[in-house]
Design an enzyme around this catalytic site. Structure first.
Site, PDB file in Angstrom:
ATOM      1  N   GLU A  93       0.841  -1.124   0.046  1.00  0.00           N
ATOM      2  CA  GLU A  93       0.137   0.097   0.040  1.00  0.00           C
ATOM      3  C   GLU A  93       0.776   1.278   0.194  1.00  0.00           C
ATOM      4  O   GLU A  93       1.862   1.336   0.544  1.00  0.00           O
ATOM      5  CB  GLU A  93      -0.877  -0.095   1.217  1.00  0.00           C
ATOM      6  CG  GLU A  93      -1.949  -0.995   1.416  1.00  0.00           C
ATOM      7  CD  GLU A  93      -2.742  -0.957   2.779  1.00  0.00           C
ATOM      8  OE1 GLU A  93      -2.732  -0.066   3.311  1.00  0.00           O
ATOM      9  OE2 GLU A  93      -3.043  -2.306   3.032  1.00  0.00           O
ATOM     10  N   CYS A 106       3.526   8.284   1.331  1.00  0.00           N
ATOM     11  CA  CYS A 106       3.892   7.269   2.321  1.00  0.00           C
ATOM     12  C   CYS A 106       4.091   6.217   1.708  1.00  0.00           C
ATOM     13  O   CYS A 106       3.063   5.346   1.292  1.00  0.00           O
ATOM     14  CB  CYS A 106       2.724   7.183   3.341  1.00  0.00           C
ATOM     15  SG  CYS A 106       2.885   6.016   4.746  1.00  0.00           S
ATOM     16  N   CYS A 113       4.923  -7.268   8.124  1.00  0.00           N
ATOM     17  CA  CYS A 113       6.142  -6.675   9.031  1.00  0.00           C
ATOM     18  C   CYS A 113       6.061  -7.824  10.075  1.00  0.00           C
ATOM     19  O   CYS A 113       5.212  -8.433  10.303  1.00  0.00           O
ATOM     20  CB  CYS A 113       5.372  -5.558   9.462  1.00  0.00           C
ATOM     21  SG  CYS A 113       6.524  -4.613  10.680  1.00  0.00           S
ATOM     22  N   CYS A 117       4.011  -5.123  16.595  1.00  0.00           N
ATOM     23  CA  CYS A 117       3.141  -4.025  17.350  1.00  0.00           C
ATOM     24  C   CYS A 117       1.787  -4.395  17.448  1.00  0.00           C
ATOM     25  O   CYS A 117       1.068  -4.506  16.369  1.00  0.00           O
ATOM     26  CB  CYS A 117       3.488  -2.611  16.781  1.00  0.00           C
ATOM     27  SG  CYS A 117       5.020  -2.236  16.522  1.00  0.00           S
ATOM     28  N   CYS A 120      -1.069  -2.563  15.144  1.00  0.00           N
ATOM     29  CA  CYS A 120      -0.800  -2.417  13.875  1.00  0.00           C
ATOM     30  C   CYS A 120      -1.335  -3.302  12.926  1.00  0.00           C
ATOM     31  O   CYS A 120      -1.037  -4.553  12.901  1.00  0.00           O
ATOM     32  CB  CYS A 120       0.720  -1.935  13.588  1.00  0.00           C
ATOM     33  SG  CYS A 120       1.090  -1.800  11.917  1.00  0.00           S
ATOM     34  N   CYS A 333      -2.324   2.047   7.467  1.00  0.00           N
ATOM     35  CA  CYS A 333      -1.656   1.225   6.372  1.00  0.00           C
ATOM     36  C   CYS A 333      -1.973  -0.330   6.916  1.00  0.00           C
ATOM     37  O   CYS A 333      -2.214  -0.479   8.259  1.00  0.00           O
ATOM     38  CB  CYS A 333      -0.409   1.521   6.188  1.00  0.00           C
ATOM     39  SG  CYS A 333       0.648   1.433   7.882  1.00  0.00           S
TER      40      CYS A 333
HETATM   41  N1  SAH Z   1       7.473   0.030  11.143  1.00  0.00           N
HETATM   42  C1  SAH Z   1       7.900   1.422  11.161  1.00  0.00           C
HETATM   43  C2  SAH Z   1       6.990   2.326   9.979  1.00  0.00           C
HETATM   44  C3  SAH Z   1       5.601   1.812   9.918  1.00  0.00           C
HETATM   45  S1  SAH Z   1       4.593   2.109  10.923  1.00  0.00           S
HETATM   46  C4  SAH Z   1       7.444   2.185  12.265  1.00  0.00           C
HETATM   47  O1  SAH Z   1       7.215   1.401  13.262  1.00  0.00           O
HETATM   48  O2  SAH Z   1       7.583   3.182  12.656  1.00  0.00           O
HETATM   49  C5  SAH Z   1       3.940   3.667  10.479  1.00  0.00           C
HETATM   50  C6  SAH Z   1       3.588   4.589  11.967  1.00  0.00           C
HETATM   51  O3  SAH Z   1       2.178   4.138  12.002  1.00  0.00           O
HETATM   52  C7  SAH Z   1       4.238   4.028  13.234  1.00  0.00           C
HETATM   53  O4  SAH Z   1       4.515   5.156  13.945  1.00  0.00           O
HETATM   54  C8  SAH Z   1       3.289   3.095  13.603  1.00  0.00           C
HETATM   55  O5  SAH Z   1       3.591   2.990  15.180  1.00  0.00           O
HETATM   56  C9  SAH Z   1       2.140   3.824  13.450  1.00  0.00           C
HETATM   57  N2  SAH Z   1       0.920   2.885  13.435  1.00  0.00           N
HETATM   58  C10 SAH Z   1       0.811   1.434  13.314  1.00  0.00           C
HETATM   59  N3  SAH Z   1      -0.420   1.281  13.608  1.00  0.00           N
HETATM   60  C11 SAH Z   1      -1.211   2.454  13.852  1.00  0.00           C
HETATM   61  C12 SAH Z   1      -2.248   2.455  14.480  1.00  0.00           C
HETATM   62  N4  SAH Z   1      -3.576   1.532  14.343  1.00  0.00           N
HETATM   63  N5  SAH Z   1      -2.765   3.750  14.845  1.00  0.00           N
HETATM   64  C13 SAH Z   1      -1.931   4.850  14.737  1.00  0.00           C
HETATM   65  N6  SAH Z   1      -0.915   4.743  14.394  1.00  0.00           N
HETATM   66  C14 SAH Z   1      -0.458   3.435  14.193  1.00  0.00           C
END
Ligand code: SAH
Length: 352
Positions: A93, A106, A113, A117, A120, A333
């Site tokens: 995406e 973006c 991944c 987390c 996410c 995303c």
């Molecule tokens: N792996 C990298 C980049 C991809 S995620 C990282 O962790 O930074 C991009 C951003 O979106 C990160 O800050 C991540 O923590 C955040 N993110 C992921 N899922 C999310 C959600 N459900 N709500 C808000 N931010 C989110």
């Protein structure tokens, strides 16, 4: 013999291959320009290249394009979300966003991944593989082609962990900013990481001018491990130390991303811990209301984010609340890719 992915090559690598087949070095410059400046992705349309060389190019190289599988346009704010199909049938995406200063994009760096987390969507859909440099770059070129817009900023905040695909991401940055090609200043690029500490040191030593964004989300070591498993390997004190090193080495301010989640990380005790952790650091805090993910119950009241920002302000920490873009098209995303992958599975793996 497998064809070489020409869009992942820099000018020197291309020149080396061309001279090895008896061509003059300047041909590399011409071809690099066709690809990265004129964006002509068909050797047969490179009119100042001889027919014979074009034939050789077709034999040696491939031009790995991405296909727009789905395109969602926000009715609220012109955000466009692309679901691209890669040449091997996987999906990634990309989100094109409009700001007052121009367009920012973006991009994803991996198919899925492995960082885990727990808020996410990208990680819930599982990890498949890292993207090549050209697959990252082409997300931008194809979006520019499709939209007719010119992108002035790039954020590596899509699906995947950029520092878990270090070499290809560095190659991508090199291609993106190449003077003989796309020529974007890395000052207009942000790289977001969940905190792979050794790679932050490596990146700092490269002294690139990009902005490092660190997904912090919690200022308590144990609490962070609960929502971000990477913290069990590289804990909060070591992450903050790496960030200090990055600031020292590059002279650049670090951004901390903080998704505010009700009942998880937004109490006044959390604000205390965050303020204490970051005091005196050349940094900026970006607060994000957590995006709803179907599998999780996390949510944020709008007032919760503003209130948390106020609490930080009172403690001397400057924080901005990130504008939410594309809320009507699931711009968070990972969600589209997961749906497409599930659809694919239902159809027995056939491309849809
Ligand atoms: N792996 C990298 C980049 C991809 S995620 C990282 O962790 O930074 C991009 C951003 O979106 C990160 O800050 C991540 O923590 C955040 N993110 C992921 N899922 C999310 C959600 N459900 N709500 C808000 N931010 C989110």
């Amino acid at each position: 013999m497998e064809k070489i992915d020409i869009l992942s090559l820099d000018l020197d690598e291309l020149a080396e291959i061309l001279t090895s087949i008896g061509e003059k070095k300047f041909r590399a410059k011409q071809i690099f320009q066709w690809l990265h400046v004129k964006r002509v992705l068909d050797f047969d349309k490179m009119t100042d290249i001889s027919v014979q060389l074009r034939r050789s190019l077709n034999e040696i190289f491939c031009i790995n394009r991405l296909f727009v599988q789905k395109r969602l346009e926000s009715a609220i704010d012109n955000t466009v979300k692309y679901l691209y199909r890669l040449s091997d049938g996987n999906f990634v995406e990309t989100v094109l966003m409009e700001y007052s200063y121009g367009y920012s994009i973006c991009v994803s760096t991996q198919v899925g991944c492995k960082m885990g987390c727990n808020f996410c969507a990208s990680t819930i859909a599982g990890y498949v593989r890292s993207l090549t440099a050209s697959e990252i770059l082409m997300q931008i070129y194809e979006a520019e082609r499709d939209s007719g817009k010119s992108v002035s900023g790039v954020v590596l905040m899509g699906i995947g962990e950029p520092l878990d695909n270090f070499d290809n991401v560095m190659k991508f940055l090199h291609l993106l900013s190449h003077k003989g090609g796309n020529d974007m200043s890395l000052r207009h690029v942000s790289l977001s990481t969940c905190g792979i500490v050794p790679r932050i040191y490596e990146l700092a030593d490269m002294k690139l001018q990009l902005t490092l964004s660190v997904s912090l989300h919690c200022a308590d070591n144990e609490g962070r491990s609960e929502i971000m498993p990477v913290n069990k390997k590289y804990d909060l004190p070591s992450l903050i130390e790496a960030c200090r090193y990055y600031i020292d080495k590059t002279g650049r301010r670090v951004t901390f991303e903080y998704a505010v989640i009700d009942d998880v990380n937004s109490s006044s005790a959390d604000a205390d811990k965050l303020a204490k952790l970051l005091r005196g650091m050349n940094c900026h805090v970006n607060l994000i209301p957590v995006n709803k993910v179907r599998e999780r119950n996390y949510h944020t009241a709008r007032s919760g984010v503003a209130e948390f920002a106020k609490q930080l302000g009172r403690r001397g920490i400057n924080a901005t609340v990130r504008r939410t873009l594309g809320s009507d098209i699931e711009a968070a995303c990972g969600q589209l890719r997961r749906d497409a992958a599930q659809q694919n599975e239902k159809n027995g793996g056939a491309d849809t």
